[in-house]
Design a protein around this motif. Structure first.
Motif, PDB file in Angstrom:
ATOM      1  N   ASP A 276       0.790   4.125  -2.708  1.00 30.95           N
ATOM      2  CA  ASP A 276       0.549   5.528  -2.332  1.00 30.95           C
ATOM      3  C   ASP A 276       1.656   6.445  -2.855  1.00 30.95           C
ATOM      4  OD1 ASP A 276      -1.815   4.959  -1.103  1.00 30.95           O
ATOM      5  OD2 ASP A 276      -1.045   5.047   0.947  1.00 30.95           O
TER       6      ASP A 276
ATOM      7  N   GLN B  88       0.841  -1.206   0.000  1.00 33.61           N
ATOM      8  CA  GLN B  88       0.000   0.000   0.000  1.00 33.61           C
ATOM      9  C   GLN B  88       0.877   1.258   0.000  1.00 33.61           C
ATOM     10  OE1 GLN B  88      -3.460   0.090  -0.275  1.00 33.61           O
ATOM     11  NE2 GLN B  88      -2.935   2.222  -0.729  1.00 33.61           N
TER      12      GLN B  88
ATOM     13  N   ALA C  81       2.961  10.428   0.725  1.00 29.58           N
ATOM     14  CA  ALA C  81       3.173  11.469  -0.300  1.00 29.58           C
ATOM     15  C   ALA C  81       4.528  12.164  -0.107  1.00 29.58           C
ATOM     16  CB  ALA C  81       2.040  12.481  -0.254  1.00 29.58           C
TER      17      ALA C  81
ATOM     18  N   SER D 297       0.984   7.028  -6.523  1.00 28.67           N
ATOM     19  CA  SER D 297      -0.238   7.750  -6.914  1.00 28.67           C
ATOM     20  C   SER D 297      -0.018   9.255  -6.771  1.00 28.67           C
ATOM     21  CB  SER D 297      -1.412   7.313  -6.024  1.00 28.67           C
ATOM     22  OG  SER D 297      -1.417   8.084  -4.841  1.00 28.67           O
ATOM     23  N   ALA D 298      -1.008  10.014  -7.212  1.00 30.98           N
ATOM     24  CA  ALA D 298      -0.881  11.481  -7.119  1.00 30.98           C
ATOM     25  C   ALA D 298      -1.578  12.009  -5.866  1.00 30.98           C
ATOM     26  CB  ALA D 298      -1.478  12.122  -8.370  1.00 30.98           C
ATOM     27  N   ASP D 299      -2.138  11.096  -5.080  1.00 33.14           N
ATOM     28  CA  ASP D 299      -2.894  11.497  -3.883  1.00 33.14           C
ATOM     29  C   ASP D 299      -1.971  12.215  -2.882  1.00 33.14           C
ATOM     30  OD1 ASP D 299      -4.550  11.721  -1.716  1.00 33.14           O
ATOM     31  OD2 ASP D 299      -5.245   9.633  -1.767  1.00 33.14           O
ATOM     32  N   GLN D 300      -2.342  13.425  -2.509  1.00 36.86           N
ATOM     33  CA  GLN D 300      -1.518  14.192  -1.559  1.00 36.86           C
ATOM     34  C   GLN D 300      -1.900  13.899  -0.112  1.00 36.86           C
ATOM     35  OE1 GLN D 300       1.160  16.001  -2.245  1.00 36.86           O
ATOM     36  NE2 GLN D 300       0.880  15.510  -4.404  1.00 36.86           N
ATOM     37  N   ASP D 301      -3.059  13.238   0.082  1.00 35.29           N
ATOM     38  CA  ASP D 301      -3.565  13.056   1.443  1.00 35.29           C
ATOM     39  C   ASP D 301      -3.131  11.740   2.071  1.00 35.29           C
ATOM     40  OD1 ASP D 301      -4.850  15.489   1.272  1.00 35.29           O
ATOM     41  OD2 ASP D 301      -6.605  14.592   0.335  1.00 35.29           O
ATOM     42  N   THR D 302      -1.922  11.320   1.821  1.00 34.01           N
ATOM     43  CA  THR D 302      -1.413  10.110   2.471  1.00 34.01           C
ATOM     44  C   THR D 302      -0.059  10.448   3.083  1.00 34.01           C
ATOM     45  OG1 THR D 302      -0.048   9.262   0.650  1.00 34.01           O
ATOM     46  CG2 THR D 302      -2.397   8.752   0.565  1.00 34.01           C
TER      47      THR D 302
END
Ligand SMILES: Cc1cc2nc3c(=O)[nH]c(=O)nc-3n(C[C@H](O)[C@H](O)[C@H](O)COP(=O)(O)O)c2cc1C
Length: 193
Positions: free
Chosen positions: A178, A174, A189, A181-186
């Motif tokens: 993460d 995971q 990041a 990915s482009a997700d900033q809320d992890t």
């Protein structure tokens, strides 16, 4: 992408015949049975010195830590604490521990719970994940003639190795997803290159 799962064992005792090192070796054998690749290294590194150039020895340890997807720390109980050698080893690293699950082994006459707490604290400060339990061995009681003779400890080492590989894979895969990915809320990041 790396598909194998690497478990690194770190020996925190310099004592010949160390019980924590023997227990670690057994745990790594169990991890292998779970399909993991394993590597064992000694924690002994030059005293951490922020201004020093990384020696070849430190570079080799860093390579092993980076290679690992999960790590088992094995320490003697010294005055209710982890060994200085192991603490110094941990001082050499920080970001390398993120996204990795850590398991703990302590050789102690008193269960070594304060030692495990200390190792967990250091790992948490580096955003590593910790197994909720560890394995404590009492050398003179659990070993005889160089062999582990306490079946309860053997079962616990087997369970810990199994859980480390199974939960470690979930956490690490995971974390890698993460990062990709482009997700900033992890929390992953911030580890993006
Ligand atoms: C300096 C020192 C401090 C120790 N302090 C403790 C202690 O506080 N509690 C304990 O249960 N054992 C203590 N011990 C005993 C060791 O934890 C025990 O011998 C253990 O097996 C050492 O780990 P190893 O076999 O992996 O080298 C101490 C030993 C040394 C040398």
């Amino acid at each position: 992408m790396k598909t194998t799962f690497g478990v690194l064992g770190v020996v925190g005792s310099t004592r010949h015949g160390s019980y924590s090192a023997q227990a670690l070796k057994i745990a790594l054998e169990y991890a292998k049975k779970q399909g993991a690749e394993v590597q064992q290294i000694e924690a002994g590194l030059p005293l951490y010195e922020p201004n020093a150039q990384a020696s070849e020895q430190v570079a080799r340890a860093a390579e092993a830590v980076s290679w690992a997807n999960a790590i088992i720390l094995a320490s003697p109980d010294y005055h209710g604490s982890m060994s200085g050698v192991l603490k110094n080893f941990l001082d050499h690293f920080y970001e390398e521990f993120a996204g990795k699950l850590f398991g703990y082994i302590v050789a102690s006459h008193e269960k070594g719970l304060t030692v495990m707490d200390q190792m967990r604290t250091a790992v948490r400060q580096c955003y590593g994940w910790s197994m909720p339990y560890g394995v404590s061995v009492n050398g003179p009681q659990d070993f005889s003639g160089g062999d582990l003779t306490n079946p309860r400890i053997s079962k616990r080492l087997e369970m810990m190795a199994r859980d480390l590989v199974v939960y470690g894979r979930l956490i690490n895969s995971q974390f890698v997803r993460d990062i990709g990915s482009a997700d900033q809320d992890t929390f992953a990041a911030r580890y993006r290159p």
